[in-house]
Write an enzyme that holds these catalytic residues in place. Structure first.
Site, mmCIF file in Angstrom:
data_model
loop_
_atom_site.group_PDB
_atom_site.id
_atom_site.type_symbol
_atom_site.label_atom_id
_atom_site.label_comp_id
_atom_site.label_asym_id
_atom_site.label_seq_id
_atom_site.Cartn_x
_atom_site.Cartn_y
_atom_site.Cartn_z
ATOM 1 C CB SER A 101 -0.953 -0.035 1.195
ATOM 2 O OG SER A 101 -1.905 0.993 1.130
ATOM 3 C CG ASP A 242 -3.073 3.699 -1.550
ATOM 4 O OD1 ASP A 242 -3.673 3.594 -2.640
ATOM 5 O OD2 ASP A 242 -3.318 2.950 -0.584
ATOM 6 C CG ASP A 244 -3.055 -0.784 -2.532
ATOM 7 O OD1 ASP A 244 -2.994 0.355 -2.038
ATOM 8 O OD2 ASP A 244 -3.764 -1.684 -2.053
ATOM 9 C CG ASP A 246 -6.518 0.414 -1.254
ATOM 10 O OD1 ASP A 246 -5.702 1.341 -1.092
ATOM 11 O OD2 ASP A 246 -6.579 -0.569 -0.485
#
Length: 446
Positions: A101, A242, A244, A246
């Site tokens: 993340s 961020d 990733d 999400d």
């Protein structure tokens, strides 16, 4: 207690005891054993962000899954919500996202989804850890049943079309200048494409991953470049994802950073007006600002609080048949559009509201006046620090001192050795005093 899984899957330093080849192959074997159900060919989809260690983790987990007879489809770099989407659309048994993340490149981890695109429960994670400790080699597939691995070349294209379809057909982003910071992460292909194809004038930053620069001086955890670019380009709005993809942080046209609480407030009020807010209730976490709760209450919207972590928000949404939830950090889940947080779906919803209202981003996203808040982070390796009698006495005394003026919330991070303390108070002087005293106390544990 769980040994490998934390609040959001598995996360640690790459090549550590949790994230080396041997452990990851065992994890793949345990996942394969747990999710094998029936005689059909089982499918697993695996996506990743742009960290160097993603290659190693991908291969190790894949080897374990193949050895249990699972067929593996490798998606390459794709946002976490894309993995959740493809898991459901391909009728896969498991979806795995390799990511840490917002952490820097030297960390990595795994987020795991069931066939419905939902993150695993604590109970399931415990069972998988138990399987890793048993003689799982006795359950290996016969030679003729070993799984196959192949690349799925159109995974990002599938995801891009899904996200574009969440934007109203009658609208276009024509006339909007948008800055998008992809954090040199998993969204570097999809996010700019989505905005461009919907008509925006797109300014792209954080789109040159090299395996080492994910979240480095960019993305949702370092918005200085986003602010600079929005002001320099005179953009209407800026978005930072961020690593990733999400979660989302927003910068208005004046260079002011807007957190997830303001975003959640904007979406809640808009959905309420459209009669799309199920049960007139929103889910937030213990960290969300009291100002948000008061604003929602003014509009007859109830706020439910849950533990920090987007999967706990999702569990609350499912349990109470609700449609909207989110975190201060920018994780926003709109259940009607997907089973996980999605930074780009959230961005498009914000842009749709701007187009409809014809307001500037600074006006639209100034939803409520926040109660003054301090967020303190302490690097503490002792995970039991909150259980110490001295700590409990100190925290409780300050909670009593705050009384109705505010609140304190404390927790150990589930992904790194960090203690997080949030203090909220309408009296700035009292806020500073308590913050300084708590900082002085916990600094001795560093």
């Amino acid at each position: 207690m769980k040994k490998f899984f934390g609040t959001d899957g598995i996360r640690d330093r790459a090549n550590s005891s949790k994230l080396n080849g041997n452990t990851l192959m065992l994890l793949g074997m345990a996942l394969g054993d747990y999710f094998r159900d029936g005689e059909h060919r089982h499918r697993v989809v695996i996506g990743k962000d742009t960290r160097l260690s993603g290659y190693m983790i991908e291969q190790a987990v894949t080897a374990g899954l193949l050895s249990m007879g699972m067929d593996v489809f490798l998606l390459g770099p794709i946002p976490t919500p894309g993995v959740s989407l493809v898991t459901k659309s391909m009728r896969a048994d498991i979806g795995i996202m390799i990511t840490a993340s917002h952490n820097k490149f030297h960390d990595n981890g795994l987020k795991i989804f069931d066939k419905f695109g939902n993150k695993l429960s604590d109970e399931v994670e415990m069972e998988i850890e138990t399987l890793m400790n048993k003689e799982i080699e006795k359950k290996l597939a016969k030679p003729e049943l070993i799984g196959r691995a192949k690349r799925l070349e159109d995974a990002n294209a599938r995801y891009i079309e899904f996200v574009k379809n969440t934007f109203p057909k009658r609208k276009s982003l024509d006339g909007l200048k948008v800055v998008i910071d992809c954090a040199n992460g998993a969204s570097y292909i999809s996010a700019p494409t989505i905005l461009y194809e919907l008509g925006a004038d797109v300014i792209k930053i954080g789109i040159n991953p090299d395996g080492f620069n994910i979240n480095k001086e960019c993305g949702s955890t370092d918005t200085s470049m986003l602010v600079h670019t929005v002001l320099k380009e005179k953009a209407d709005i800026g978005f930072a994802l961020d690593g990733d993809g999400d979660r989302l942080i927003v910068c208005d046209e004046n260079g002011k950073i807007v957190d997830g609480d303001q975003i959640l407030g904007l979406l809640a009020l808009s959905m309420k007006e459209e009669n799309n807010l199920q049960n007139d209730t929103v889910v937030a976490t213990d960290m969300s600002n009291l100002g948000l709760e008061k604003k929602l209450n003014e509009h007859s919207i109830k706020l439910l609080r849950t533990s920090v972590g987007d999967r706990y928000i999702k569990e609350e949404l499912l349990k109470n048949n609700l449609s909207l939830g989110g975190e201060q950090s920018g994780h926003i889940i709109m259940k009607d559009y997907g089973s996980s947080g999605d930074g780009m779906v959230t961005a498009l919803k914000i842009l749709s509201i701007l187009k409809e209202s014809k307001e500037t981003s600074s006006k639209a996203l100034d939803v409520f006046s926040p109660v003054p808040q301090k967020l303190l982070n302490f690097n503490i390796s002792d995970s039991k620090v909150l259980e110490k009698k001295e700590t409990k006495t100190l925290i409780e005394s300050y909670k009593q001192e705050l009384s109705s003026d505010g609140r304190i919330f404390e927790r150990m991070s589930g992904t790194e050795p960090v203690l997080r303390v949030m203090i909220e108070c309408n009296n700035p002087e009292k806020l500073d005093h308590i913050g300084n005293q708590i900082s002085s106390y916990f600094s001795k544990f560093n």
